[in-house]
Design a protein around this motif. Structure first.
Motif, short mmCIF file in Angstrom:
data_model
loop_
_atom_site.label_atom_id
_atom_site.label_comp_id
_atom_site.label_asym_id
_atom_site.label_seq_id
_atom_site.Cartn_x
_atom_site.Cartn_y
_atom_site.Cartn_z
N ALA A 108 14.29 3.25 30.11
CA ALA A 108 14.31 4.48 29.32
C ALA A 108 13.72 4.17 27.95
O ALA A 108 13.58 3.00 27.55
CB ALA A 108 15.74 5.00 29.18
N GLN A 115 10.90 10.72 33.48
CA GLN A 115 10.85 9.31 33.80
C GLN A 115 9.39 8.87 33.88
O GLN A 115 8.48 9.69 33.94
CB GLN A 115 11.60 9.03 35.09
N CYS A 164 15.36 7.36 40.01
CA CYS A 164 14.91 7.36 38.62
C CYS A 164 14.63 5.93 38.16
O CYS A 164 15.51 5.07 38.21
CB CYS A 164 15.94 8.02 37.71
N HIS A 180 14.26 4.86 35.23
CA HIS A 180 14.97 4.45 34.02
C HIS A 180 16.03 3.40 34.32
O HIS A 180 16.32 2.54 33.50
CB HIS A 180 15.63 5.66 33.36
#
Length: 370
Positions: free
Chosen positions: A221, A152, A90, A92
């Motif tokens: 994020a 994401q 991910c 983020h």
């Protein structure tokens, strides 16, 4: 000066924080045979003299083609038994992400590799359609975002989450979404149609209200203000929305709990909850390193409280207790959150989605008869 064994064994901190990334290095203990990637200081200086400074970390995406997409679990302390993860890793870069250790299964670092070496599953919608069309399939809500975030940044390019939602809408199949991104609003049209049939609920995690702190904790994020705005928009169009103050990190994010609840309630959100920080496997040394880089003044205090709510350990992996921290500090957080919700007129709603509308989707171009 005397140093403990733990201090002596700790890898050296980076000379400056790694900008735009949560993990500060890839130097974490490995369980699966991944060789440590460490370079002696003199050799590193020599290589930089020859080749120049290290190239800025870039995100790469590898497409993978699994045979199945729906994962089933029998965990007794989580409210779903099936899930879809359209991506592995991910971008983020949340330093606290409990999914980081899954990268170690593939001989990749749960540190920087987890947030820079991503995997996408472009066949997800097709595989889901084939699964739902099986005669013996019985519907229950599918959870998305339980491991890595379905919204994401690379979702804007791949649109895998949107394709999965299209299959759910076609099959009248209930689905839940957990995300830290306002990119969920890109699919507002599908979510609204699912909500009209009581087939969807969306949870957005708001960890802090400080954008600077958010930039350190979860660097790629959406900013906290954008997440709150997304919650408000979901409520506005009638989509069941839940605000999750998660994770609550002692002495780092817990001061924001009450205001997060207050702001969510002001937007019309009627469901909220909190989850205490969890540090399984490689997440613990990564988080400790992050503390030493960003909050050296309170690192020992944070970990002392974490261990006090996890029965003297960095992490409690046991069923039930892993989701229910104990001790004085846990009781304090629990009481504070309960009082905040009472004052704001907000509760923790269990969204009961409708499974009775399910209809097996068409597969391979075959038209549905009814």
């Amino acid at each position: 000066m005397f140093q403990s064994k733990e201090q002596r064994d700790k890898p050296p901190l980076p000379s400056s924080p790694v900008r735009g990334r949560g993990a500060q290095s890839g130097q974490v203990p490995q369980r699966f045979g991944l060789a440590d990637r460490e370079m002696e200081g003199d050799w590193r200086d020599y290589m930089e003299m020859l080749d120049g400074p290290p190239v800025k970390l870039r995100t790469t995406v590898t497409e993978e083609h699994p045979k199945t997409i729906l994962s089933f679990n029998g965990s007794p302390d989580i409210p779903f038994d099936r899930s879809i993860n359209a991506y592995r890793g991910c971008e983020h870069g949340c330093i606290y992400c409990f999914a980081r250790p899954t990268h170690a299964y593939h001989d990749l670092s749960p540190g920087l590799d987890f947030e820079t070496k991503l995997f996408a599953k472009p066949d997800a919608a097709r595989l889901l359609r084939e699964t739902l069309a099986r005669p013996r399939y019985r519907p229950k809500p599918i959870a998305m975002g339980t491991n890595t975030d379905p919204y994401q940044p690379i979702e804007r390019r791949y649109r895998i989450t949107r394709q999965v939602l299209e299959v759910c809408l076609d099959a009248r199949h209930p689905v839940t979404i957990t995300t830290k991104s306002d990119r969920v609003l890109d699919d507002l049209d599908l979510l609204a149609q699912l909500a009209e049939r009581n087939l969807v609920a969306v949870a957005i995690s708001v960890t802090t209200l400080d954008p600077v702190l958010s930039g350190k904790l979860e660097p790629r994020a959406a900013a906290p203000a954008k997440r709150l705005a997304a919650l408000g928009k979901l409520v506005e169009v009638g989509i069941p929305a839940h605000c999750s103050a998660a994770p609550v990190i002692p002495a780092i994010t817990d001061p924001f709990m009450e205001e997060i609840v207050q702001r969510a309630a002001a937007l019309g959100v009627r469901s909220a909850g909190w989850i205490a920080l969890r540090l399984p496997h490689e997440v613990s040394p990564l988080f400790r390193e992050w503390l030493d880089v960003h909050f050296p003044d309170r690192a020992s205090k944070v970990m002392s409280i974490v261990r006090s709510i996890r029965q003297g350990r960095d992490n409690d992996p046991d069923f039930f207790s892993r989701m229910k921290p104990s001790g004085v500090w846990a009781d304090l957080f629990r009481a504070r959150f309960r009082i905040a919700c009472k004052r704001a007129g907000i509760g923790k709603e269990r969204f009961t989605l409708d499974c009775s509308q399910f209809r097996p989707p068409s597969v391979g171009g075959q038209l549905r008869l009814f």
